[in-house]
Design an enzyme around this catalytic site. Sequence first.
Site, PDB file in Angstrom:
ATOM      1  N   TYR A 160       4.288  53.837  59.765  1.00  0.00           N
ATOM      2  CA  TYR A 160       2.909  53.924  59.289  1.00  0.00           C
ATOM      3  C   TYR A 160       1.916  54.155  60.429  1.00  0.00           C
ATOM      4  O   TYR A 160       0.940  54.889  60.285  1.00  0.00           O
ATOM      5  CB  TYR A 160       2.535  52.666  58.500  1.00  0.00           C
ATOM      6  N   GLU A 172      31.167  34.556  57.264  1.00  0.00           N
ATOM      7  CA  GLU A 172      30.478  35.643  56.571  1.00  0.00           C
ATOM      8  C   GLU A 172      29.325  35.174  55.700  1.00  0.00           C
ATOM      9  O   GLU A 172      28.239  35.759  55.703  1.00  0.00           O
ATOM     10  CB  GLU A 172      31.489  36.423  55.728  1.00  0.00           C
ATOM     11  N   ASP A 216      35.619  36.900  54.066  1.00  0.00           N
ATOM     12  CA  ASP A 216      36.345  36.988  52.803  1.00  0.00           C
ATOM     13  C   ASP A 216      37.609  37.817  52.973  1.00  0.00           C
ATOM     14  O   ASP A 216      37.685  38.702  53.842  1.00  0.00           O
ATOM     15  CB  ASP A 216      35.472  37.635  51.722  1.00  0.00           C
TER      16      ASP A 216
END
Length: 364
Positions: free
Chosen positions: A107, A196, A248
Amino acid sequence: MSETTDKKSHKEIRKEYTLNKLTGLGQEIIEKIEEKKVPSIRVPSRGTGNIKYDEAKRYYVLGDRYGKRSLGNVKQIRKLGQMVYVGNFCKDLVARDKTATIREMYYVSEGWGISFKTQQESNIVGEDLEVTLGTQREELGLMPEEDGASVYGDITLFDDVEFNASKMGKSGYTISPTIDQVDILDHNVDKVLAVETMGMFHRLVQENAHKRFNCLIVGLKGQAARATRRFIKRMNEELNLPVYICNDGDPWGFHIAQVIISGSAKLAHVNDQLATPNAKFIGVTASDIINYDLPTDKLKDVDVMRLKELSKDPRYKGEFWQTEIKKMLKIGKKAEQQSFSKYGLEYVVDNYFPAKFEEMENQA
């Protein structure tokens, strides 16, 4: 007391280094103009053809191909101008100890008269500056939008104020994007355990795993942010702490761990500052699913496809990864970290991690 009182702090050293890099880039352009030569900048190529896996370093690196941004090429004038503006913007940020998100820079560029068409374009120019200078965008004052991970344990840091990460509440210390400016004052741990999910992070904190295993607990919040990877690397290299990663038991968890260990192709230009090749995976494997009789989900087609891709990735060519990938494809199942709760909330700390750490020690 902090050593920052009698010598330059990590923050001051990195600031001076970055300002010198930015000043040097601008000076190079000025000198060419004064010599009546066409200004140009050499930018290392980040194309796939210039990215390779370095077997010795154990992470992805850039090759020696370069591109050139020159004012003598009409097609490159805009790109070179954008790099100069971004470089000047970053120099001002660093000099004033300010930061801006990459969204804010997009911006701000609207007022430069050489604005970007999209934020993706401004992101790419920021990465070009990063790779050209051989520094990280965070050191240039450019911050990501996402939060960093959390760390909990007996380590004392200095980030404008001195604090201990085990005294910051149960959520620990949020790793700053400017982690390279943080000084490490003291610690009383002998390893790092990165997990995780924040669910597992909070379970470990509640069960006092930091005391049980004398470790720092790092909650990755999924795919580890760059600052998180940099923090983990500093712990490993500066404090000589072994790093263990528990994710996982699925291809996505494997990948999250491997990005910490061996880096990513996309960030080949900064993997030397982010990757921790000596980190060990102690997350859920196909063998764990079988041995612990864990609750599972069936592999989806996308999981199968991803596992097959990983099996061909040079980062997974070792016997451990090849064995576990093939076994997961064979059983057709995956499992989460928290599936150990089948045996009680404390099981993962009382049984699983002690067994994993003992296994790692026997392999050493």
